[in-house]
Motif scaffolding. Sequence first.
Motif, PDB file in Angstrom:
ATOM      1  N   THR A  15     -13.662 -13.618 -20.309  1.00  0.00           N
ATOM      2  CA  THR A  15     -11.939 -15.282 -19.781  1.00  0.00           C
ATOM      3  C   THR A  15     -11.329 -14.666 -20.594  1.00  0.00           C
ATOM      4  O   THR A  15     -11.634 -15.380 -21.999  1.00  0.00           O
ATOM      5  CB  THR A  15     -13.155 -16.426 -19.679  1.00  0.00           C
ATOM      6  N   ARG A  22      -4.285 -16.654 -16.025  1.00  0.00           N
ATOM      7  CA  ARG A  22      -6.042 -16.465 -16.713  1.00  0.00           C
ATOM      8  C   ARG A  22      -6.002 -15.402 -15.915  1.00  0.00           C
ATOM      9  O   ARG A  22      -5.951 -14.679 -14.803  1.00  0.00           O
ATOM     10  CB  ARG A  22      -6.620 -17.457 -15.116  1.00  0.00           C
ATOM     11  N   HIS A  23      -8.325 -14.932 -16.614  1.00  0.00           N
ATOM     12  CA  HIS A  23      -7.881 -13.997 -15.398  1.00  0.00           C
ATOM     13  C   HIS A  23     -10.044 -13.977 -15.989  1.00  0.00           C
ATOM     14  O   HIS A  23     -10.050 -13.619 -17.465  1.00  0.00           O
ATOM     15  CB  HIS A  23      -7.675 -12.481 -16.543  1.00  0.00           C
ATOM     16  N   THR A  24     -10.616 -13.189 -15.308  1.00  0.00           N
ATOM     17  CA  THR A  24     -12.113 -13.297 -15.616  1.00  0.00           C
ATOM     18  C   THR A  24     -12.268 -11.806 -14.626  1.00  0.00           C
ATOM     19  O   THR A  24     -11.994 -11.553 -13.867  1.00  0.00           O
ATOM     20  CB  THR A  24     -12.471 -14.383 -14.629  1.00  0.00           C
ATOM     21  N   ASP A  25     -13.411 -11.027 -15.122  1.00  0.00           N
ATOM     22  CA  ASP A  25     -13.835  -9.712 -14.807  1.00  0.00           C
ATOM     23  C   ASP A  25     -15.953  -9.963 -15.510  1.00  0.00           C
ATOM     24  O   ASP A  25     -15.882 -10.555 -16.328  1.00  0.00           O
ATOM     25  CB  ASP A  25     -13.610  -9.140 -16.092  1.00  0.00           C
ATOM     26  N   SER A  81     -16.912  -6.692  -9.871  1.00  0.00           N
ATOM     27  CA  SER A  81     -16.095  -6.810 -11.219  1.00  0.00           C
ATOM     28  C   SER A  81     -14.576  -6.677 -10.280  1.00  0.00           C
ATOM     29  O   SER A  81     -14.847  -6.405  -8.729  1.00  0.00           O
ATOM     30  CB  SER A  81     -16.576  -5.352 -11.952  1.00  0.00           C
ATOM     31  N   THR A  82     -13.266  -6.254 -10.920  1.00  0.00           N
ATOM     32  CA  THR A  82     -11.664  -5.961 -10.821  1.00  0.00           C
ATOM     33  C   THR A  82     -11.836  -5.121  -9.899  1.00  0.00           C
ATOM     34  O   THR A  82     -10.545  -4.245  -9.151  1.00  0.00           O
ATOM     35  CB  THR A  82     -11.311  -6.024 -11.968  1.00  0.00           C
ATOM     36  N   CYS A 103      -6.471  -9.196  -8.900  1.00  0.00           N
ATOM     37  CA  CYS A 103      -7.311  -9.222  -9.117  1.00  0.00           C
ATOM     38  C   CYS A 103      -8.141  -9.495 -10.101  1.00  0.00           C
ATOM     39  O   CYS A 103      -8.307  -9.545 -11.357  1.00  0.00           O
ATOM     40  CB  CYS A 103      -8.430  -7.759  -9.011  1.00  0.00           C
ATOM     41  N   GLU A 104      -9.481 -10.686 -10.267  1.00  0.00           N
ATOM     42  CA  GLU A 104     -10.545 -11.481 -10.629  1.00  0.00           C
ATOM     43  C   GLU A 104     -12.072 -11.215 -10.230  1.00  0.00           C
ATOM     44  O   GLU A 104     -12.345 -10.556  -9.363  1.00  0.00           O
ATOM     45  CB  GLU A 104     -10.273 -12.787 -10.962  1.00  0.00           C
ATOM     46  N   PHE A 157     -16.071 -11.870 -10.528  1.00  0.00           N
ATOM     47  CA  PHE A 157     -16.713 -13.167  -9.969  1.00  0.00           C
ATOM     48  C   PHE A 157     -18.389 -12.764  -9.343  1.00  0.00           C
ATOM     49  O   PHE A 157     -19.172 -11.650  -9.624  1.00  0.00           O
ATOM     50  CB  PHE A 157     -16.045 -13.957  -9.471  1.00  0.00           C
TER      51      PHE A 157
END
Length: 175
Positions: free
Chosen positions: A35, A44-47, A76-77, A96-97, A99
């Motif tokens: 994160t 914000r970016h989450t992978d 995943s991304t 794209c993130e 989750f």
Amino acid sequence: MREACPGTCPACGADIQIVHHRIDIPHFPDLLLVTIACDACGYRHTDTIIPGEREPARWMVRIEEPGDLSTRVVRSTTGTIRIPELGLAVEPGTACEGFVTNVEGVLSRFERAVAIILANPESDEELEAALRMQEALAAAREVASPFTVILEDPAGNSALVGEKAEKVLLEEREA
């Protein structure tokens, strides 16, 4: 295990913390959730990453009863989620993130997208289509009719985790 390290925001250059969090999901390889959040600009970016080399894969699960909605979804991304019966898809893109959720959570994400369209439709046709999709998603949440969730990832970093989830390795041309 949670670990934070300093970094630089890719959007504004401010100092940020990059958080790596290992998640243990039974019967599934280690999962790393990364994160990035910038207090200065709001970036914000989450992978999600499955450490190690993975083969391109397609996961499928048939949702036939309410309990199937709890099937875990790790996207995943590089993963694409499709629900063919509803004509819905989430594909990788620049924003794209990754989750971790479940099938019910995926339906909620689609419902939020439909709500955005309903808040400001561009035409009567778009409004009617969004209302039909809202009804279809409500029926899917109740499992009024069986449907299939397909998760494809050319990097192999996505998965469906549950008793009914099936994995098929993809040929290079399919990935």
